[in-house]
Design a protein around this motif. Structure first.
Motif, PDB file in Angstrom:
ATOM      1  N   LEU A 195      -2.167  10.831  13.257  1.00 28.29           N
ATOM      2  CA  LEU A 195      -2.283  10.643  11.808  1.00 28.29           C
ATOM      3  C   LEU A 195      -2.065  11.967  11.082  1.00 28.29           C
ATOM      4  N   ARG A 241       1.593  12.851  11.088  1.00 27.96           N
ATOM      5  CA  ARG A 241       2.344  12.102  10.058  1.00 27.96           C
ATOM      6  C   ARG A 241       2.032  12.625   8.668  1.00 27.96           C
ATOM      7  N   ALA A 242       0.760  12.994   8.459  1.00 27.06           N
ATOM      8  CA  ALA A 242       0.370  13.512   7.149  1.00 27.06           C
ATOM      9  C   ALA A 242       1.115  14.806   6.837  1.00 27.06           C
ATOM     10  N   ASP A 284       4.494  14.026   5.800  1.00 30.25           N
ATOM     11  CA  ASP A 284       4.572  13.339   4.509  1.00 30.25           C
ATOM     12  C   ASP A 284       4.438  14.326   3.360  1.00 30.25           C
ATOM     13  N   SER A 285       3.427  15.168   3.397  1.00 29.92           N
ATOM     14  CA  SER A 285       3.262  16.164   2.338  1.00 29.92           C
ATOM     15  C   SER A 285       2.581  17.388   2.920  1.00 29.92           C
ATOM     16  N   ASP A 335      16.781  -0.203   0.308  1.00 32.68           N
ATOM     17  CA  ASP A 335      15.401  -0.513  -0.043  1.00 32.68           C
ATOM     18  C   ASP A 335      14.555   0.756   0.069  1.00 32.68           C
ATOM     19  N   PRO A 336      14.354   1.445  -1.056  1.00 30.91           N
ATOM     20  CA  PRO A 336      13.655   2.728  -1.002  1.00 30.91           C
ATOM     21  C   PRO A 336      12.240   2.594  -0.446  1.00 30.91           C
ATOM     22  N   GLY A 337      11.658   1.411  -0.610  1.00 34.32           N
ATOM     23  CA  GLY A 337      10.319   1.213  -0.078  1.00 34.32           C
ATOM     24  C   GLY A 337      10.276   1.437   1.425  1.00 34.32           C
ATOM     25  N   LYS A 338      11.295   0.932   2.117  1.00 31.35           N
ATOM     26  CA  LYS A 338      11.339   1.073   3.570  1.00 31.35           C
ATOM     27  C   LYS A 338      11.441   2.533   3.974  1.00 31.35           C
ATOM     28  N   ARG A 383      10.447   5.121   2.232  1.00 30.76           N
ATOM     29  CA  ARG A 383       9.197   5.800   1.935  1.00 30.76           C
ATOM     30  C   ARG A 383       8.155   5.514   3.002  1.00 30.76           C
ATOM     31  N   LEU A 384       8.221   4.324   3.536  1.00 30.21           N
ATOM     32  CA  LEU A 384       7.208   3.917   4.494  1.00 30.21           C
ATOM     33  C   LEU A 384       7.335   4.686   5.796  1.00 30.21           C
ATOM     34  N   ALA A 409      10.225   7.157   6.723  1.00 29.85           N
ATOM     35  CA  ALA A 409      10.839   8.475   6.774  1.00 29.85           C
ATOM     36  C   ALA A 409       9.821   9.513   6.338  1.00 29.85           C
ATOM     37  N   LEU A 446      -2.647  13.486  -2.105  1.00 24.50           N
ATOM     38  CA  LEU A 446      -2.578  12.253  -1.329  1.00 24.50           C
ATOM     39  C   LEU A 446      -1.252  12.188  -0.579  1.00 24.50           C
ATOM     40  N   PHE A 447      -1.261  11.416   0.505  1.00 21.46           N
ATOM     41  CA  PHE A 447      -0.051  11.234   1.298  1.00 21.46           C
ATOM     42  C   PHE A 447       0.551   9.888   0.939  1.00 21.46           C
ATOM     43  N   SER A 475       3.126   8.066   1.935  1.00 23.94           N
ATOM     44  CA  SER A 475       3.599   7.042   2.866  1.00 23.94           C
ATOM     45  C   SER A 475       2.476   6.532   3.759  1.00 23.94           C
ATOM     46  N   LEU A 476       1.292   7.074   3.612  1.00 29.59           N
ATOM     47  CA  LEU A 476       0.170   6.574   4.392  1.00 29.59           C
ATOM     48  C   LEU A 476      -0.629   5.594   3.540  1.00 29.59           C
ATOM     49  N   LEU A 493      -8.134  11.208   6.582  1.00 29.57           N
ATOM     50  CA  LEU A 493      -7.660  12.594   6.651  1.00 29.57           C
ATOM     51  C   LEU A 493      -8.548  13.513   5.837  1.00 29.57           C
ATOM     52  N   HIS A 495      -0.269   0.966   0.692  1.00 29.89           N
ATOM     53  CA  HIS A 495       0.282   2.313   0.810  1.00 29.89           C
ATOM     54  C   HIS A 495       0.191   3.010  -0.537  1.00 29.89           C
ATOM     55  N   TYR A 554       2.027   4.994  -2.216  1.00 25.40           N
ATOM     56  CA  TYR A 554       3.122   5.046  -3.191  1.00 25.40           C
ATOM     57  C   TYR A 554       3.214   3.787  -4.041  1.00 25.40           C
ATOM     58  N   ASP A 610      16.225   1.345  -8.859  1.00 27.52           N
ATOM     59  CA  ASP A 610      15.669   1.116  -7.531  1.00 27.52           C
ATOM     60  C   ASP A 610      14.342   0.370  -7.648  1.00 27.52           C
ATOM     61  N   ALA A 611      13.772   0.072  -6.500  1.00 29.22           N
ATOM     62  CA  ALA A 611      12.606  -0.810  -6.471  1.00 29.22           C
ATOM     63  C   ALA A 611      11.406  -0.224  -7.210  1.00 29.22           C
TER      64      ALA A 611
END
Lengths: 306, 512
Positions: free
Chosen positions: A164, A167-168, A171-172, A286-289, A291-292, A294, B94-95, B97-98, B106, B137, B139, B268-269
């Motif tokens: 975790l 991944r964090a 992510d940022s 699909d930008p959502g995918k 974001r989830l 990547a 905050l993250f 994509s989590l 975290l 999520h 976002y 976009d979405a």
């Protein structure tokens, strides 16, 4: 049936190096680092593993040397990128070119020497099953290891706290840093892991796939592995699927030639990349995918002072 | 005399200096258990510095901190958390994509399995009226929901003191009400809350006592119920605080910017489609559009300044000229300048120096380009003029845009547009994250521009700002823009309703 058995066998052997390299690169990328040096790390694993087995005759030593070789290349990359803030893309490209050159130098005296190949491990009971036993349960240790790694990495990323955190960080990195996580250290470890896995992928080529040393024997598999990570949208299960699919295409191309099917082999070797581009287009729609899965910080330099 | 043991937190003589600034000068602060204590002061008064020392981010030069009478040193945030101090920051870490639980896990530095944590989150969120789905999520969440994650993250640590840094700056008035209910509930259960703000109404509504800081020094600690808003303002601002004069000797003239049934399709979405937008802004008029972030503000700004041109030429009229299909350069030439919300990377190019950044939008109207060749001398004097006229604090015009502080860069960007004397200005979040002094400068500049006969449209999330400087006000919600009402005829609550997409039937009568 006579055709399918051997074909499946060769698909597995063609997929295994891709699987190793892509899984390693996926973990590296999940931490937010793009290492384009996969090809370079693979080929160093291939040559040094071959050298090691030639001089020591020990498979264990050879595999360890391959892992170390890949990790050492990765450490060099990590040092440049994390410590000296070199840009990730050109540094990765340089690593590939460096690896190809260095491996050719080291391997000059190794050309033409043959090796028996990794011993096959027949799993008890299972391997005696008709057909299935031959195809799936009489492989060398690396094939089994590569499949185990899919589960290990899936579990690590999704079920453990360390995963975790990794991944964090991807992510940022700023938020992770603000919370007190050691971003640089985590990334360095992820890069080392990616290198070790690429090294194993290389070792599979020189010790099992075609057990000898030829210059540039990775032949672009590092790039396929990179494409595979995107193709799989950073998910271990899909990396497995993709590796076998791409491996299958490679074998299909050989068989197509043997059967005299009139598709130029160049077109067949394009297929993995073509598939990757198509998948990229699909997931980009699909930008959502994206974001989830990547890693949002992928390729971005981290300056803790800001 | 009560002993200091009665206080949960007792701070004496906190002093912290930075090169050239004494940020905190012998500040005292005492917080009782179960109290909502306001830390009040203008931007730059030293609130953040004090709080960062309490939370262990900064080290004080002098001063003592006692918790329940015991002296403590707080070296880092982990130590602060150990001592029962939790903090909700103004800008969340905050993250994206989590999901919610992963983010919370975290933040609490303890290995706990996600399933039981999710259960705990749901329980806590129901108990305190902070509805949140642990599996969403980040976002996909609104700013208010993101703030709830931070609050829950803090509450899970079972703190004794909760520090909140300007928590309402991003919320709708209705969300603010909900937050206050939660905070009251927490205080009743014995949690102490240190509430940092410069919004006096909020402090009147929520806090028991207030400590006021000015220029790094403590002015007073007062019981809020014994004070009026004006007396609090006086203490905060120093010299007798006068309500900002709203003398408007502006001539309202012809319609300069007209938006007719503007529709756009989200690209976009996560984008917002604009629906049937009608706006008119007259010469000499300042019109405001309120709204919570992410309701189409960015899309509206881009549709107006030409970054996203429209298929319908008559959807945007600049001085009765059909401009809907024009791109940004053509619209600029026609007289419409714009200042986007994001300063670095949209309003200015971070790595380029101020001269180049001045050129980027000024070359047409300032005549800085001669047959494709940049007139560098003229560009430099243009940049220098902006720096001088708008009091941009910088060592020279050759420093990169990103090296300027937020407020200074904003002054530069607004100055760059205003110096070109546009007929129409569309500006988004003109004073977002800008200190008090620069805010004054910028608002005055916008008023002056309107006085000179330009039409000014302000898109802002800062309601106080809009109520202060606009003539007419409306709101954007889900890509729709409400009707506009004369600003003096509506209350903040009514604008809050507009921001939530509610039609003001009653307000419409006032307006006519």
């Amino acid at each position: 049936m006579e055709m399918i058995g051997p074909a499946l066998l060769t698909i597995i052997t063609a997929a295994t190096p891709l699987l190793f390299a892509a899984l390693g690169e996926m973990v590296t990328e999940k931490s937010g680092v793009l290492n384009l040096g996969v090809e370079g790390m693979m080929i160093m694993g291939a040559i040094l593993g071959f050298v090691a087995v030639h001089f020591t005759d020990s498979v264990t030593v050879a595999l360890l040397v391959s892992i170390l070789a890949g990790s050492a290349m990765a450490a060099l990359f990590g040092l440049l990128v994390l410590k000296f803030h070199a840009s990730q893309v050109p540094t990765g490209l340089a690593l590939t070119i460096f690896g190809i050159g260095l491996s050719a130098l080291i391997g000059q005296s190794m050309v033409g020497i043959a090796y028996d190949g990794l011993p096959k491990l027949s799993l008890p009971v299972l391997s005696s099953l008709p057909f299935i036993g031959d195809v799936f349960f009489r492989h060398d240790i690396l094939v089994y290891l590569s499949l185990i790694m899919v589960f290990v990495i899936y579990y690590f990323l999704n079920k453990t706290r360390a995963g975790l955190i990794l991944r964090a960080v991807g992510d940022s990195h700023d938020a992770a840093h603000a919370m007190g996580y050691p971003v640089v250290k985590i990334r360095f470890l992820a890069i080392l892991f990616g290198g070790g896995m690429a090294g194993l992928g290389g070792a599979y080529l020189s010790l099992a796939y075609s057990p000898l040393w030829v210059e540039q024997m990775t032949a672009g598999r590092g790039w396929i592995a990179l494409a595979l990570v995107v193709f799989a949208s950073w998910r271990p299960g899909r990396v497995l699927l993709g590796a076998y699919l791409f491996g299958g295409i490679t074998i299909l191309q050989l068989h197509a030639q043997a059967l005299g099917i009139g598709v130029p082999s160049q077109v067949m070797s394009m297929l993995p990349y073509l598939a990757t581009i198509i998948v990229l287009v699909i997931i980009s729609s699909d930008p959502g995918k994206i974001r989830l899965n990547a890693p949002a910080s992928l390729g971005r330099p981290f300056h803790p002072s800001r | 005399m009560t002993s200091s043991n009665n206080y949960l937190l007792d701070i004496q003589g906190m002093t912290k200096s930075f090169p050239g600034v004494l940020a905190n000068d012998g500040v005292d602060l005492q917080i009782k258990p179960g109290e909502v204590h306001a830390l009040l002061g203008e931007n730059g008064a030293g609130k953040s510095t004090l709080v960062k020392m309490i939370y262990g981010i900064l080290k004080p030069d002098h001063g003592t901190i006692r918790i329940k009478g015991t002296p403590v040193t707080i070296d880092d945030p982990a130590k602060a958390r150990e001592l029962g101090i939790a903090m909700v920051f103004q800008h969340f870490s905050l993250f994206e994509s989590l999901n919610v639980v992963e983010n919370i896990a975290l933040g609490i530095h303890a290995d706990s399995d996600l399933k039981s944590l999710a259960k705990e989150v749901v329980e806590l969120s129901e108990r305190y009226g902070l509805p949140l789905d642990p599996n969403r999520h980040v976002y996909t969440l609104s700013v208010g929901e993101r703030q709830r994650i931070e609050i829950l993250r803090c509450l899970l640590q079972k703190p004794q003191l909760l520090v909140m840094d300007e928590p309402t700056s991003v919320l709708t008035p209705q969300e603010v009400q909900k937050l206050f209910m939660t905070l009251n509930r927490l205080a009743e259960e014995g949690l102490s809350i240190l509430y940092i703000s410069h919004k006096l109404d909020e402090i009147k509504a929520l806090c028991h006592r207030a400590t006021i800081l000015r220029m790094g020094k403590k002015v007073a600690t007062v019981t809020v119920s014994e004070q009026s808003t004006t007396s609090l303002a006086n203490m905060m601002m120093g010299e007798a605080f006068t309500e900002s004069s709203k003398t408007r000797n502006r001539q309202i003239g012809e319609v300069r910017l007209r938006v007719n049934d503007l529709n756009t399709q989200a690209t976009d979405a996560t984008g917002i489609s604009l629906k049937d937008i009608n706006i008119e802004v007259r010469a000499g008029e300042i019109v405001g559009i309120a709204g919570v972030a992410g309701n189409g503000q960015d899309e509206l700004l881009k549709a107006l300044n030409g970054e996203e041109s429209n298929t319908d030429a008559s959807s945007v009229l600049i001085e009765d000229r059909q401009a809907g299909k024009l791109g940004p350069n053509d619209r600029r030439r026609a007289g419409l300048a714009s200042v986007p919300e994001k300063r670095l990377g949209h309003g200015a190019i971070p790595d380029m120096d101020l001269i180049d950044n001045a050129f980027m939008t000024g070359y047409q109207r300032m005549g800085l380009l001669i047959r494709g060749i940049i007139n560098y001398r003229k560009t430099r004097s243009f940049a220098q003029q902006v720096i001088n006229d708008y009091g941009v604090k910088t060592s020279s015009s050759t420093v990169s845009a990103e090296s300027l502080s937020g407020g200074n860069l904003q002054k530069f960007i607004i100055g760059r547009e205003l110096t070109q004397q546009p007929d129409i200005l569309v500006v988004s979040q003109p004073t977002w994250g800008v200190d008090a002094g620069a805010t004054q400068t910028i608002r005055q500049a916008l008023r002056d521009l309107a006085e000179q006969g330009a039409a000014v449209l302000i898109i802002s999330q800062d309601l106080d700002e809009l109520m202060d400087i606009t003539d007419r006000i409306g709101a954007i919600c889900g890509g729709r823009v409400s009707s506009f009402y004369p600003t003096e005829s509506v209350t903040i609550d009514q604008v809050g309703l507009l921001m939530a997409g509610v039609d003001l039937e009653a307000g419409a009568e006032h307006a006519s």
